[in-house]
Design an enzyme around this catalytic site. Structure first.
Site, PDB file in Angstrom:
ATOM      1  N   GLU A  73      37.613 -37.041 -16.869  1.00  0.00           N
ATOM      2  CA  GLU A  73      37.696 -36.122 -15.728  1.00  0.00           C
ATOM      3  C   GLU A  73      37.911 -36.914 -14.444  1.00  0.00           C
ATOM      4  O   GLU A  73      38.048 -38.136 -14.451  1.00  0.00           O
ATOM      5  CB  GLU A  73      36.413 -35.292 -15.629  1.00  0.00           C
ATOM      6  CG  GLU A  73      35.153 -36.119 -15.463  1.00  0.00           C
ATOM      7  CD  GLU A  73      33.884 -35.295 -15.581  1.00  0.00           C
ATOM      8  OE1 GLU A  73      33.966 -34.112 -15.992  1.00  0.00           O
ATOM      9  OE2 GLU A  73      32.800 -35.831 -15.272  1.00  0.00           O
ATOM     10  N   ASP A  78      30.434 -36.976  -6.080  1.00  0.00           N
ATOM     11  CA  ASP A  78      31.877 -36.802  -6.285  1.00  0.00           C
ATOM     12  C   ASP A  78      32.707 -37.048  -5.027  1.00  0.00           C
ATOM     13  O   ASP A  78      33.516 -36.209  -4.628  1.00  0.00           O
ATOM     14  CB  ASP A  78      32.180 -35.393  -6.815  1.00  0.00           C
ATOM     15  CG  ASP A  78      31.382 -35.042  -8.044  1.00  0.00           C
ATOM     16  OD1 ASP A  78      31.157 -35.937  -8.878  1.00  0.00           O
ATOM     17  OD2 ASP A  78      30.958 -33.877  -8.178  1.00  0.00           O
TER      18      ASP A  78
END
Length: 490
Positions: free
Chosen positions: A182, A14
């Site tokens: 997301e 991420d």
């Protein structure tokens, strides 16, 4: 510029990047491992230095599963105020309750310092928040709203200093139909607001899609050529590519930084790592991203990731009792915990470093306890469900090997009696992309193999990646366990 991939190898999912002057700063998720939010700096996008980590364990009555903790941070610099911000979600697991996301912002006037603000919490029922400033200085927060696979992308105006919402929260996009929309980021270019998100889940169907609007509140029009980045349906070595953040260098070249997994058949032991990809964004056009490729990587570099301060690269499990961990150079002293690494509710005496290379060796010399009954040794740890280790059981005076993967219902154990009267024993693991070989030495130069693990046995759809370290546990109160000469190529 020659791209070296992965740019942050090992446990580095991420990624988010911001540029301040001629330096790039990158931050990753850390989930249930602490300290959280590692910040890396680079001037060339090739050589990276770990400059600090921002969050320490806290005792607040909550615990974290392996899929909890610090999710998907975004790092942003506000050139007008000179402040740098990290916005993030901490997913907790209160007793007798479901997951509880706590969203917060931290800020600093000097990213090179350790002087960050305390977290400022804000009301948002979701994860993966990101900050965007419009041209008039208005600050917005967008994030992935709601639980379950069909989340939506929400947006609201906010006061970053207090966390207060200054507008109603509005759903601005639901993605293109993939599960788990997301990781949103907003960019403004050529009169359009571009909304870049991840869809499809964070593994084999992971993809990056984009939409745009002339108004920040929408409606957003999806790019007809979505997804602009994915490895789904391919046999690419770098797979599961997604969760991307785009940025420009000082020459206005566009780049994307994303997570990916190096996959060799059923083997992807290293988990989700940070990769760099070339971007293209012509005036008035949609952004494009090239295919993510791995290179021969960092074999020519002395260090894969440098650190500018002693001890920054050590990791602990959850709410570790730091009083029970003493590190002096290559010597580690652990007060054994009663709880083992196979559970998630209690603190564990463990400390380690990320596995950064596909091939290498880790070793440590364990000073054999003269009294008490403890289990202490060398472990490759991912979470409470996936680990493999070699350790000494002082109560039974045996060397043990163990591999556990609850997701694949793997649980193997082997053991041998100690044959000599040595006062210490050396524990080793040789690792490659394909296998892990656990060995021990009672006498110098006499190496015995106790266990071999195919890395496929530890490869799962993991949030985290391998951490090589030492642990000590006991069912009773015990004196410190001493490890000498901890060596780990990282």
């Amino acid at each position: 510029m020659t791209t070296i991939n992965p740019i942050i190898p090992g446990f580095a999912p991420d990624p988010s990047v911001t540029r301040i002057g001629d330096t790039f700063f990158l931050v990753n998720s850390t989930f249930h491992l602490f300290p959280g939010l590692p910040i890396y700096a680079s001037k060339d996008l090739v050589n990276w230095t770990l400059i600090n980590t921002k969050l320490e364990p806290q005792d607040d009555g909550t615990v974290m599963l392996a899929t909890g903790g610090l999710f998907a941070p975004t790092i942003r610099h506000d050139s007008k105020s000179g402040k740098t911000y990290i916005i993030n979600t901490n997913v907790l697991h209160p007793e007798n309750a479901g997951d509880k996301p706590e969203n917060f912002i931290i800020e600093t006037d000097d990213i090179w310092s350790d002087n960050w603000s305390d977290p400022v919490y804000f009301d948002f029922d979701g994860i993966d928040p990101s900050i965007f400033w419009d041209e008039d200085g208005t600050a917005f927060i967008c994030g992935s709203h709601g639980p379950g696979p069909m989340t939506t992308i929400s947006l609201f105006e906010a006061d970053l200093s207090t966390g207060k919402k200054l507008s109603e929260e509005k759903t601005v996009w639901k993605g293109t139909g993939g599960i788990y929309p997301e990781g949103p980021h907003i960019y403004k270019k050529d009169g359009f607001y571009y909304l870049l998100i991840s869809e499809g889940g964070t593994f084999k169907d992971h993809m990056i899609t984009v939409a745009r609007s002339e108004n920040i509140w929408g409606p957003y029009e999806a790019n007809e050529k979505n997804p602009i980045l994915t490895a789904a349906g391919t046999d690419n070595y770098v797979h599961c590519t997604g969760h991307c953040d785009m940025f420009q260098d000082k020459d206005d070249q566009w780049w994307g930084v994303c997570l990916g997994m190096r996959m060799q058949g059923s083997r992807f032991h290293m988990g989700r790592e940070s990769f760099l990809v070339t971007g293209h964004w012509e005036q008035g056009e949609w952004p494009r991203l090239d295919t993510v490729e791995a290179t021969s990587s960092h074999k020519f570099k002395n260090e894969v990731v440098k650190t500018n301060k002693t001890g920054l690269d050590w990791l602990y499990i959850r709410d570790a009792n730091l009083q029970h961990h003493k590190i002096e150079g290559s010597t580690i002293r652990l007060t054994p915990s009663q709880a083992d690494i196979s559970q998630w509710k209690q603190p564990v005496s463990f400390v380690g470093k990320r596995q950064r290379r596909l091939d290498g060796t880790a070793a440590v010399t364990l000073v054999l306890p003269e009294t008490g009954s403890s289990r202490a040794g060398l472990v490759i740890y991912k979470d409470e469900h996936r680990y493999t280790r070699i350790y000494y059981n002082s109560g039974d005076k045996i060397i043990c090997f163990e591999v556990v993967n609850n997701g694949k219902k793997i649980s193997r154990h082997d053991q041998e009696e100690i044959s000599s009267e040595s006062s210490d024993i050396k524990l080793l693991v040789d690792y490659t992309e394909n296998q892990l070989v656990f060995q021990y030495e009672e006498e110098e130069g006499v190496t015995k193999t106790l266990g071999v693990v195919d890395t496929a046995e530890l490869s799962n759809a993991d949030f985290v990646g391998p951490v090589i370290g030492v642990f000590a546990v006991s069912d009773e109160e015990n004196d410190e366990v001493v490890f000498r000469d901890f060596e780990h190529e990282h």
